[in-house]
Design a protein around this motif. Sequence first.
Motif, PDB file in Angstrom:
ATOM      1  N   GLN A  58       0.820  -1.205   0.000  1.00 12.78           N
ATOM      2  CA  GLN A  58       0.000   0.000   0.000  1.00 12.78           C
ATOM      3  C   GLN A  58       0.860   1.263   0.000  1.00 12.78           C
ATOM      4  OE1 GLN A  58      -3.592   0.084  -0.069  1.00 12.78           O
ATOM      5  NE2 GLN A  58      -3.042   2.165  -0.672  1.00 12.78           N
ATOM      6  N   ALA A  59       1.968   1.249   0.730  1.00 13.86           N
ATOM      7  CA  ALA A  59       2.825   2.434   0.773  1.00 13.86           C
ATOM      8  C   ALA A  59       3.393   2.765  -0.595  1.00 13.86           C
ATOM      9  CB  ALA A  59       3.954   2.229   1.777  1.00 13.86           C
ATOM     10  N   ASP A  60       3.768   1.737  -1.357  1.00 14.26           N
ATOM     11  CA  ASP A  60       4.300   1.957  -2.705  1.00 14.26           C
ATOM     12  C   ASP A  60       3.213   2.449  -3.644  1.00 14.26           C
ATOM     13  OD1 ASP A  60       7.054   0.655  -2.235  1.00 14.26           O
ATOM     14  OD2 ASP A  60       5.644  -0.907  -1.622  1.00 14.26           O
ATOM     15  N   VAL A  61       2.011   1.884  -3.505  1.00 11.87           N
ATOM     16  CA  VAL A  61       0.874   2.347  -4.310  1.00 11.87           C
ATOM     17  C   VAL A  61       0.608   3.821  -4.034  1.00 11.87           C
ATOM     18  CG1 VAL A  61      -1.618   2.098  -4.692  1.00 11.87           C
ATOM     19  CG2 VAL A  61      -0.182   0.053  -4.493  1.00 11.87           C
ATOM     20  N   ASP A  62       0.609   4.192  -2.758  1.00 12.04           N
ATOM     21  CA  ASP A  62       0.365   5.597  -2.407  1.00 12.04           C
ATOM     22  C   ASP A  62       1.431   6.518  -2.998  1.00 12.04           C
ATOM     23  OD1 ASP A  62      -1.874   4.858  -0.969  1.00 12.04           O
ATOM     24  OD2 ASP A  62      -0.849   4.847   0.971  1.00 12.04           O
ATOM     25  N   LEU A  63       2.692   6.090  -2.954  1.00 14.15           N
ATOM     26  CA  LEU A  63       3.775   6.896  -3.518  1.00 14.15           C
ATOM     27  C   LEU A  63       3.611   7.066  -5.027  1.00 14.15           C
ATOM     28  CD1 LEU A  63       6.904   5.516  -1.614  1.00 14.15           C
ATOM     29  CD2 LEU A  63       5.970   7.840  -1.473  1.00 14.15           C
ATOM     30  N   ALA A  64       3.289   5.964  -5.721  1.00  7.49           N
ATOM     31  CA  ALA A  64       3.150   6.025  -7.182  1.00  7.49           C
ATOM     32  C   ALA A  64       1.952   6.881  -7.583  1.00  7.49           C
ATOM     33  CB  ALA A  64       3.010   4.611  -7.753  1.00  7.49           C
ATOM     34  N   VAL A  65       0.844   6.730  -6.868  1.00  8.11           N
ATOM     35  CA  VAL A  65      -0.343   7.528  -7.189  1.00  8.11           C
ATOM     36  C   VAL A  65      -0.071   9.008  -6.905  1.00  8.11           C
ATOM     37  CG1 VAL A  65      -2.761   7.971  -6.597  1.00  8.11           C
ATOM     38  CG2 VAL A  65      -1.941   5.611  -6.819  1.00  8.11           C
ATOM     39  N   ALA A  66       0.613   9.290  -5.819  1.00  4.87           N
ATOM     40  CA  ALA A  66       0.949  10.686  -5.502  1.00  4.87           C
ATOM     41  C   ALA A  66       1.864  11.277  -6.569  1.00  4.87           C
ATOM     42  CB  ALA A  66       1.614  10.767  -4.129  1.00  4.87           C
ATOM     43  N   ALA A  67       2.830  10.488  -7.047  1.00  5.05           N
ATOM     44  CA  ALA A  67       3.720  10.962  -8.116  1.00  5.05           C
ATOM     45  C   ALA A  67       2.937  11.210  -9.394  1.00  5.05           C
ATOM     46  CB  ALA A  67       4.823   9.940  -8.363  1.00  5.05           C
ATOM     47  N   GLY A  68       2.015  10.302  -9.694  1.00 10.12           N
ATOM     48  CA  GLY A  68       1.179  10.494 -10.879  1.00 10.12           C
ATOM     49  C   GLY A  68       0.313  11.728 -10.772  1.00 10.12           C
ATOM     50  N   ARG A  69      -0.301  11.931  -9.603  1.00  9.47           N
ATOM     51  CA  ARG A  69      -1.160  13.102  -9.410  1.00  9.47           C
ATOM     52  C   ARG A  69      -0.352  14.389  -9.484  1.00  9.47           C
ATOM     53  NH1 ARG A  69      -5.629  13.857 -10.744  1.00  9.47           N
ATOM     54  NH2 ARG A  69      -6.230  11.882  -9.789  1.00  9.47           N
ATOM     55  N   ARG A  70       0.810  14.409  -8.817  1.00  4.64           N
ATOM     56  CA  ARG A  70       1.634  15.617  -8.817  1.00  4.64           C
ATOM     57  C   ARG A  70       2.087  15.968 -10.232  1.00  4.64           C
ATOM     58  NH1 ARG A  70       5.097  13.795  -5.751  1.00  4.64           N
ATOM     59  NH2 ARG A  70       6.765  13.317  -7.224  1.00  4.64           N
ATOM     60  N   SER A  71       2.546  14.973 -10.979  1.00  4.91           N
ATOM     61  CA  SER A  71       3.015  15.255 -12.341  1.00  4.91           C
ATOM     62  C   SER A  71       1.867  15.691 -13.244  1.00  4.91           C
ATOM     63  CB  SER A  71       3.713  14.017 -12.925  1.00  4.91           C
ATOM     64  OG  SER A  71       2.815  12.920 -13.047  1.00  4.91           O
ATOM     65  N   PHE A  72       0.686  15.119 -13.004  1.00  8.45           N
ATOM     66  CA  PHE A  72      -0.468  15.509 -13.830  1.00  8.45           C
ATOM     67  C   PHE A  72      -0.888  16.937 -13.531  1.00  8.45           C
ATOM     68  CE2 PHE A  72      -5.079  15.761 -14.583  1.00  8.45           C
ATOM     69  CZ  PHE A  72      -5.085  15.515 -15.949  1.00  8.45           C
ATOM     70  N   GLU A  73      -1.011  17.261 -12.262  1.00  7.54           N
ATOM     71  CA  GLU A  73      -1.449  18.608 -11.893  1.00  7.54           C
ATOM     72  C   GLU A  73      -0.422  19.664 -12.296  1.00  7.54           C
ATOM     73  OE1 GLU A  73      -4.350  19.279 -10.920  1.00  7.54           O
ATOM     74  OE2 GLU A  73      -5.104  17.298 -10.349  1.00  7.54           O
ATOM     75  N   ALA A  74       0.855  19.280 -12.292  1.00  6.21           N
ATOM     76  CA  ALA A  74       1.901  20.232 -12.683  1.00  6.21           C
ATOM     77  C   ALA A  74       1.940  20.453 -14.185  1.00  6.21           C
ATOM     78  CB  ALA A  74       3.261  19.740 -12.193  1.00  6.21           C
ATOM     79  N   GLY A  75       1.324  19.563 -14.936  1.00  4.30           N
ATOM     80  CA  GLY A  75       1.275  19.718 -16.390  1.00  4.30           C
ATOM     81  C   GLY A  75       2.574  19.411 -17.097  1.00  4.30           C
ATOM     82  N   VAL A  76       3.487  18.667 -16.429  1.00  6.85           N
ATOM     83  CA  VAL A  76       4.786  18.390 -17.055  1.00  6.85           C
ATOM     84  C   VAL A  76       4.646  17.487 -18.273  1.00  6.85           C
ATOM     85  CG1 VAL A  76       6.085  18.750 -14.941  1.00  6.85           C
ATOM     86  CG2 VAL A  76       5.211  16.450 -15.472  1.00  6.85           C
ATOM     87  N   TRP A  77       3.546  16.782 -18.375  1.00  5.34           N
ATOM     88  CA  TRP A  77       3.258  15.938 -19.547  1.00  5.34           C
ATOM     89  C   TRP A  77       1.949  16.364 -20.198  1.00  5.34           C
ATOM     90  CZ3 TRP A  77       5.784  12.989 -22.742  1.00  5.34           C
ATOM     91  CH2 TRP A  77       5.122  12.028 -23.526  1.00  5.34           C
ATOM     92  N   ALA A  78       0.891  16.424 -19.409  1.00 11.35           N
ATOM     93  CA  ALA A  78      -0.415  16.811 -19.955  1.00 11.35           C
ATOM     94  C   ALA A  78      -0.380  18.204 -20.562  1.00 11.35           C
ATOM     95  CB  ALA A  78      -1.476  16.742 -18.858  1.00 11.35           C
ATOM     96  N   GLY A  79       0.474  19.071 -20.020  1.00 11.69           N
ATOM     97  CA  GLY A  79       0.525  20.442 -20.496  1.00 11.69           C
ATOM     98  C   GLY A  79       1.450  20.678 -21.666  1.00 11.69           C
ATOM     99  N   LEU A  80       2.152  19.650 -22.098  1.00 13.05           N
ATOM    100  CA  LEU A  80       3.050  19.808 -23.246  1.00 13.05           C
ATOM    101  C   LEU A  80       2.263  20.003 -24.541  1.00 13.05           C
ATOM    102  CD1 LEU A  80       5.836  17.102 -22.702  1.00 13.05           C
ATOM    103  CD2 LEU A  80       5.955  19.555 -22.232  1.00 13.05           C
ATOM    104  N   HIS A  81       2.874  20.685 -25.483  1.00 13.92           N
ATOM    105  CA  HIS A  81       2.292  20.758 -26.824  1.00 13.92           C
ATOM    106  C   HIS A  81       2.197  19.338 -27.371  1.00 13.92           C
ATOM    107  CE1 HIS A  81       1.757  21.637 -31.065  1.00 13.92           C
ATOM    108  NE2 HIS A  81       1.563  22.925 -30.752  1.00 13.92           N
ATOM    109  N   PRO A  82       1.109  18.995 -28.050  1.00 14.00           N
ATOM    110  CA  PRO A  82       0.964  17.643 -28.596  1.00 14.00           C
ATOM    111  C   PRO A  82       2.178  17.167 -29.395  1.00 14.00           C
ATOM    112  CG  PRO A  82      -1.090  18.820 -28.833  1.00 14.00           C
ATOM    113  CD  PRO A  82      -0.101  19.808 -28.306  1.00 14.00           C
ATOM    114  N   ARG A  83       2.817  18.087 -30.119  1.00 14.60           N
ATOM    115  CA  ARG A  83       3.979  17.684 -30.908  1.00 14.60           C
ATOM    116  C   ARG A  83       5.145  17.267 -30.019  1.00 14.60           C
ATOM    117  NH1 ARG A  83       2.535  22.095 -34.288  1.00 14.60           N
ATOM    118  NH2 ARG A  83       4.188  23.393 -33.380  1.00 14.60           N
ATOM    119  N   GLN A  84       5.236  17.855 -28.826  1.00 16.75           N
ATOM    120  CA  GLN A  84       6.311  17.472 -27.909  1.00 16.75           C
ATOM    121  C   GLN A  84       6.080  16.076 -27.338  1.00 16.75           C
ATOM    122  OE1 GLN A  84       5.944  21.441 -25.700  1.00 16.75           O
ATOM    123  NE2 GLN A  84       8.130  21.018 -25.485  1.00 16.75           N
ATOM    124  N   ARG A  85       4.826  15.790 -26.961  1.00 19.79           N
ATOM    125  CA  ARG A  85       4.525  14.425 -26.489  1.00 19.79           C
ATOM    126  C   ARG A  85       4.761  13.417 -27.613  1.00 19.79           C
ATOM    127  NH1 ARG A  85      -0.259  16.591 -24.384  1.00 19.79           N
ATOM    128  NH2 ARG A  85      -1.551  15.227 -25.668  1.00 19.79           N
TER     129      ARG A  85
END
Length: 500
Positions: A58-85
Amino acid sequence: MSSPEKNLAYWQAHAQALQIESRAFIDGHYAPAQTEETFECRSPIDGELLCEVAQCGQADVDLAVAAGRRSFEAGVWAGLHPRQRKKVLRKFAELIRLHNDELALLESLDMGKPINDATRGDVPGAAQCIEWYAEAIDKWPGEVAPCDHNILGLITREPVGVVACVVPWNFPILMASWKIAPALATGNSVILKPSEKSPLTAIRLAGLARDAGIPAGVFNVLTGDGRVGEALALHGDVDCIAFTGSTAVGKRIMQCAGQSNLKRVWLELGGKSANIVLADCPDLDRAAQAAAGAICYNMGEMCTAGSRLLVQRAIKDQFVERVRAEMATWQPAHPLDPATGMGAIVDDIQLKRVLGYIEAGKQEGATLVLGGQQTRADTGGYYVEPTIFQVSDPNIRIAREEIFGPVLSIIEFDTLDEAIAIANRSDYGLGAAIWTADLVTAHTAARRLRAGTVWVNCYEEGSDMNFPFGGYKQSGNGRDKSLHAMEKYTELKSTVVKLG
């Protein structure tokens, strides 16, 4: 200097030199489980220990989900121009191709797959899948809704957020690509959970994703048993879970989603596909070859395996003999030998399951035509002979339940109506096939068969990414592959603008 011949000795030597990564991958780096717990990863080829893999909790799941949420909210991937992804995912595909032999060897050692199937099919197929979705990123537009002249109506799709992809052991890298590629292409952060029976290529993929430029937290890999998958299904900060595996586990995942945050659930589950051969089949030899391959390829460990062969009475005897002769050539051998067509069953648990079904077929009155035995037991590995039963009652277990092994049930019928009724009398609806020289019959049968894919005068053809893959009934919901898969990992938004 010319490269050495890639024979059994070549692959065995490379297996000895292989450096296997066995840790989870969370927030951009490899790490052991928080508890430092591990589980054994043994090769079905010979039962030898390959490594100790991180048993996440469970601790590893929580860490991975938190990393996923943080990266998503920060837009480091979702916020890239489509051509960059697109550029990054194309690089990811290129790195998979560059590491083709390493990944194929991991796949073969881990789950018993013949090395030629891995080098020529699974690994290149995974690279193609990721590249295909990379190319689709900037070619998937939104819509403008027809409405009043003073209203601008926009229909757009946005990434759903944190996506958990739980994939099976039979096609580890290929099934992973079918899920992570559209999920990443549409801008999500992803947690990949491979089966504990075959986790090694997923772990290696994480490093290649990092090397390609996918930001930390956007692609994570959690290893371990079903407790990890259940924790992801129950987690309140996972927005979507995509699963391929058994129907029983798929039902449990849906229950967990309902108990938690009602996350989106997409399931690709079991199958008991019917392969129907009519008396006017245009090429009985080709149909027999296809029928043998449909149950023996990948040791029969396929959800689309043509495990029910329905043959019209007028040609039954001669066709059964053709199929028996073809299947007799699919004898299990060393998976690292490039001449091998059928390798090892994934583990001792699955071996016992397959042998148990063979015994059940005998007890329920089916007639054994070929095989039916464990073989190569002296190697320490898990191998089963290709097996054929003639079945008079299509409702017995071996003709009704998914076996996931090279066990074929042959069922006789008289009319097309009877064949379609038998084919559709199943909890599943993943694949089906019809062999006929009559175009009207082919179209009519394809419409009436309740299956997500229907092959006509072939079986398992059409691996092109343009074809959606999935099933009816208890074979699941949603579709992998094609542009339709991108719909699973996005939310549909209507934006209404009043003009003046």
